[in-house]
Design a protein around this motif. Sequence first.
Motif, PDB file in Angstrom:
ATOM      1  N   PHE A   6      -3.046   4.388   0.372  1.00 32.47           N
ATOM      2  CA  PHE A   6      -3.778   5.111  -0.661  1.00 32.47           C
ATOM      3  C   PHE A   6      -5.149   5.501  -0.115  1.00 32.47           C
ATOM      4  O   PHE A   6      -5.738   4.705   0.638  1.00 32.47           O
ATOM      5  N   PRO A   7      -5.683   6.668  -0.363  1.00 32.19           N
ATOM      6  CA  PRO A   7      -5.194   7.639  -1.354  1.00 32.19           C
ATOM      7  C   PRO A   7      -4.294   8.734  -0.782  1.00 32.19           C
ATOM      8  O   PRO A   7      -3.864   9.610  -1.528  1.00 32.19           O
ATOM      9  N   VAL A   8      -4.002   8.663   0.562  1.00 38.60           N
ATOM     10  CA  VAL A   8      -3.057   9.654   1.095  1.00 38.60           C
ATOM     11  C   VAL A   8      -1.677   9.405   0.478  1.00 38.60           C
ATOM     12  O   VAL A   8      -1.016  10.306  -0.033  1.00 38.60           O
ATOM     13  N   GLY A   9      -1.282   8.162   0.545  1.00 41.89           N
ATOM     14  CA  GLY A   9      -0.008   7.804  -0.052  1.00 41.89           C
ATOM     15  C   GLY A   9      -0.169   7.576  -1.553  1.00 41.89           C
ATOM     16  O   GLY A   9      -1.051   6.822  -1.972  1.00 41.89           O
ATOM     17  N   ARG A  10       0.632   8.241  -2.318  1.00 44.95           N
ATOM     18  CA  ARG A  10       0.624   8.062  -3.778  1.00 44.95           C
ATOM     19  C   ARG A  10       2.083   8.053  -4.247  1.00 44.95           C
ATOM     20  O   ARG A  10       2.656   9.116  -4.512  1.00 44.95           O
ATOM     21  N   PRO A  11       2.696   6.869  -4.333  1.00 46.89           N
ATOM     22  CA  PRO A  11       4.115   6.792  -4.738  1.00 46.89           C
ATOM     23  C   PRO A  11       4.401   7.481  -6.068  1.00 46.89           C
ATOM     24  O   PRO A  11       5.527   7.942  -6.293  1.00 46.89           O
ATOM     25  N   ARG A  12       3.413   7.584  -6.913  1.00 47.15           N
ATOM     26  CA  ARG A  12       3.670   8.188  -8.222  1.00 47.15           C
ATOM     27  C   ARG A  12       4.005   9.681  -8.125  1.00 47.15           C
ATOM     28  O   ARG A  12       4.552  10.250  -9.071  1.00 47.15           O
ATOM     29  N   ARG A  13       3.684  10.338  -6.977  1.00 49.82           N
ATOM     30  CA  ARG A  13       4.003  11.766  -6.847  1.00 49.82           C
ATOM     31  C   ARG A  13       5.485  12.047  -7.102  1.00 49.82           C
ATOM     32  O   ARG A  13       5.840  13.074  -7.650  1.00 49.82           O
ATOM     33  N   ARG A  15       7.402  10.356  -8.996  1.00 48.24           N
ATOM     34  CA  ARG A  15       7.868   9.909 -10.315  1.00 48.24           C
ATOM     35  C   ARG A  15       7.399  10.839 -11.413  1.00 48.24           C
ATOM     36  O   ARG A  15       7.550  10.538 -12.589  1.00 48.24           O
ATOM     37  N   ARG A  16       6.823  11.975 -11.019  1.00 47.66           N
ATOM     38  CA  ARG A  16       6.147  12.791 -12.018  1.00 47.66           C
ATOM     39  C   ARG A  16       7.092  13.598 -12.892  1.00 47.66           C
ATOM     40  O   ARG A  16       6.727  14.016 -13.975  1.00 47.66           O
TER      41      ARG A  16
END
Length: 335
Positions: A6-13, A15-16
């Motif tokens: 984080f913040p490059v990696g954002r697993p929530r991307r 799940r949007r």
Amino acid sequence: MQPAPFPVGRPRRLRRSRVLRELVREHELSRRDLVAPLFVKEGISQAAPIASMPGHAQHTLESLRKEAAELAGLGVPALLLFGIPAGKDAEGSQAWAAEGIIQRALRALRADLGDDVALIADLCLCEYTDHGHCGVLAPADPGAVGEGPVVANDPTLELYRRVAVAQAEAGASVIAPSGMMDGQVGAIRGALDEAGFGDTPILAYAAKYASGLYCPFREAAEGAPRSGDRTGYQMDPANGDEALREVALDVAEGADMVMVKPALAYLDVLWRVKQAFGLPTAAYHVSGEYAMVKAAAERGWVDGERVMLEVLTSIRRAGADLVVTYFARDAAPLL
Ligand code: PBG
Ligand code: ZN
């Protein structure tokens, strides 16, 4: 592989949106993975609902045929069949009688359904013996204390051989020995081969635990032991390594598919078995597991449908190719 921090990696991307979530979904539950257990009882004139298993009943031959046809219509590819005879004896002889209830059921379903549905015959004696154990009892040892009757292993194998041949002759697609006797897979394989059923596969209940989760089933199948329990043949819930040894033995004896039972409390075992052997692997989501979800849903404590899909998917994720479940009928239309 390490994910970017984080913040490059954002697993929530991912799940949007629903479409993205579905695109990256790893495991899928399909109706083609389901096996539906069914009970048929001799000598009753109408289906008898099983109180602890809402939606399930002890069937007559006629109601069994109707239920099986409906399941087939829903796309459920396999049934696991249990018979309850009108009369029981010390050996469980109705289990291999040509006119025994399970043999009659197999013939009727085979005639109705042809080859469209796999008919898996559970092979055990507990529904057929008057003492409710999964094999014949050894003569009582006058010096023994407390533990209850002992099931004699090798004499039981002789009876299992008869049952396997009777079930195959009646049209079973698969034989599924569930008694946890040592050597049962080899004995049954030999009997089937000698009788000309070399192509009939065996689904071995390879790692079957002595579980408290079988209670509703014992009401359904009327196979509770009259005295003692099954800890002398089923596995200790504390053991994991032993499950791998049990599976290895069954594979060596000729099992085509292996099963872990119950499912949810043994997902670690299921995972290990699938990883170690890579065989077609089944998990049995048993009666008590079904009853717990149904009971909590009835009280409004959980969302029954959501929990059903969640637990069945978890069983797939843990490595099961086949999921034996009383939810087959409820789940199939949703998949
Ligand atoms: C009998 C048998 C049992 C189950 C399947 N076959 C019960 C037992 O071992 O006591 C349990 C299935 C379930 O609970 O759904 N050998
Ligand atoms: Zn049994």
